[in-house]
Enzyme design. Structure first.
Site, mmCIF file in Angstrom:
data_model
loop_
_atom_site.group_PDB
_atom_site.id
_atom_site.type_symbol
_atom_site.label_atom_id
_atom_site.label_comp_id
_atom_site.label_asym_id
_atom_site.label_seq_id
_atom_site.Cartn_x
_atom_site.Cartn_y
_atom_site.Cartn_z
ATOM 1 N N GLU A 137 -4.794 -8.913 12.843
ATOM 2 C CA GLU A 137 -6.231 -9.207 12.987
ATOM 3 C C GLU A 137 -6.507 -10.688 12.737
ATOM 4 O O GLU A 137 -7.363 -11.293 13.375
ATOM 5 C CB GLU A 137 -7.066 -8.355 12.016
ATOM 6 C CG GLU A 137 -7.089 -6.866 12.343
ATOM 7 C CD GLU A 137 -7.808 -6.547 13.653
ATOM 8 O OE1 GLU A 137 -7.579 -7.239 14.651
ATOM 9 O OE2 GLU A 137 -8.577 -5.578 13.673
ATOM 10 N N THR B 135 -13.994 -11.152 19.443
ATOM 11 C CA THR B 135 -14.459 -10.907 18.072
ATOM 12 C C THR B 135 -14.751 -12.223 17.352
ATOM 13 O O THR B 135 -15.747 -12.344 16.628
ATOM 14 C CB THR B 135 -13.404 -10.083 17.289
ATOM 15 O OG1 THR B 135 -13.250 -8.828 17.949
ATOM 16 C CG2 THR B 135 -13.819 -9.843 15.852
HETATM 17 N N1 HSE Z 1 -15.846 -5.746 11.529
HETATM 18 C C1 HSE Z 1 -15.359 -6.485 12.647
HETATM 19 C C2 HSE Z 1 -16.517 -7.223 13.277
HETATM 20 C C3 HSE Z 1 -14.771 -5.537 13.632
HETATM 21 O O1 HSE Z 1 -17.551 -6.602 13.496
HETATM 22 O O2 HSE Z 1 -16.404 -8.425 13.522
HETATM 23 C C4 HSE Z 1 -14.256 -6.173 14.873
HETATM 24 O O3 HSE Z 1 -13.766 -5.163 15.731
#
Ligand code: HSE
Length: 308
Positions: free
Chosen positions: A128, A180
């Site tokens: 990630e 993201t």
């Molecule tokens: N919690 C993260 C975001 C998840 O919302 O940026 C990304 O899939």
């Protein structure tokens, strides 16, 4: 050398109100990965699709966690990973997490399950970091544990599986890409106390609602006053979809992860299918291509198929 095939499922992070702390595991879609044990300290990434994903393991979401795993081991071992992605990168349903979680679960299986689930989450978060610049576990944890997970803390890791009643999940993925990292960059760095109070009331309400099988409480708690007002501007038709899906009987829902996918929860499959038609009709009218799924919450997470 031993080889294993696994399915690494998509996930819905945040569950509307629980930014970075809640997520659920989907039964579909899933990536298919083959991982082979090597007798050399190296990680080789092979992709069998057309997505422009890095093959340098240090930059790849499956590769970085495996480098971290073998880096701490005394043995001369490595892994060759072949990935067939069915979860599109930038879809908001945990594409990077599926690669990262799938890689570490498969590797662990080949090694005789020497690592705990929590340790696997810790390795997978390096994927990630590569994908979004930040370690977060709200896709990784449900992908590895299955079900709904609460990530109370990532430093140190504190993951709590949350039992759920029967729920059907409808997901629509409009064919636009939202990275993201971009969707995180646009967020405000500070929140008003009154918004924080409302948000933590909703998070607690959602967890309580899931544990008590109280569908009305789940529905009331699926509200986000902090993230959704900012991110929803990136998703065409978002507010219309949300309103129409609730009118069609969905318990509630919102942006899946960082978007652009939108998810809705329903009590039964018939309602979930009606909700899917509502989503489709909005994007048909707007003229935007989409993929949609009616699925359930997977209680298994990454599934190991066969070892050769
Ligand atoms: N919690 C993260 C975001 C998840 O919302 O940026 C990304 O899939």
């Amino acid at each position: 050398m031993k080889e294993i095939t696994i399915h690494a499922p998509g996930t819905v992070a945040n569950l509307v109100c629980g930014f970075d702390v809640l997520g659920l595991c989907l039964t579909e879609p899933y990536d298919i990965m083959k991982v082979r044990l090597l007798d050399k300290k190296e990680v080789i990434i092979r992709t069998t699709d057309n997505y422009p994903l890095p093959s340098d393991p240090a930059l790849n979401t499956a590769g970085a966690p495996l480098l971290e795993m073998i880096g701490g081991m005394q043995r001369e071992i490595g892994f060759e990973v072949s990935i067939t992605k069915q979860i599109k990168p930038g879809s908001g349903i945990g594409s990077s997490a599926a690669s990262a979680a799938g890689a570490v679960v498969a590797a662990n299986e080949l090694l005789g399950n020497i690592f705990s689930k929590e340790e696997l989450v810790r390795f997978a978060m390096f994927g990630e970091k590569v994908a979004s610049g930040v370690k977060h576990a709200d896709n990784i944890a449900p992908c590895i544990y299955g079900g709904v997970t609460l990530i109370r803390s990532i430093f140190p890791l504190d993951i709590i599986p949350i039992p759920t009643p029967a729920l059907f999940v409808t997901v629509v993925h409009p064919q636009i890409e939202v990275r993201t990292s971009d969707a995180r960059q646009i967020l405000r760095k500070e929140v008003l106390l009154k918004d924080a109070i409302r948000q933590w009331g909703n998070i607690a309400g959602l967890v309580a609602g899931l544990m008590k099988s109280d569908y009305d409480l789940i529905g009331r708690s699926l509200e986000d006053v902090i993230i959704e007002p900012v991110r929803s501007i990136l998703i065409p038709g978002f507010h219309e979809i949300k309103k129409a899906c609730r009118a069609a009987g969905a318990i509630g829902g919102g942006i899946s992860g960082s978007g652009p996918s939108v998810f809705m929860l329903s009590r039964n499959r018939e309602t979930a299918c009606v909700v899917e038609n509502v989503m489709k009709s909005v994007y048909d009218r707007i003229g935007l291509n989409y993929n949609s799924y009616v699925t359930t919450i997977s209680q298994h997470g990454v599934t190991c198929l066969n070892t050769l």
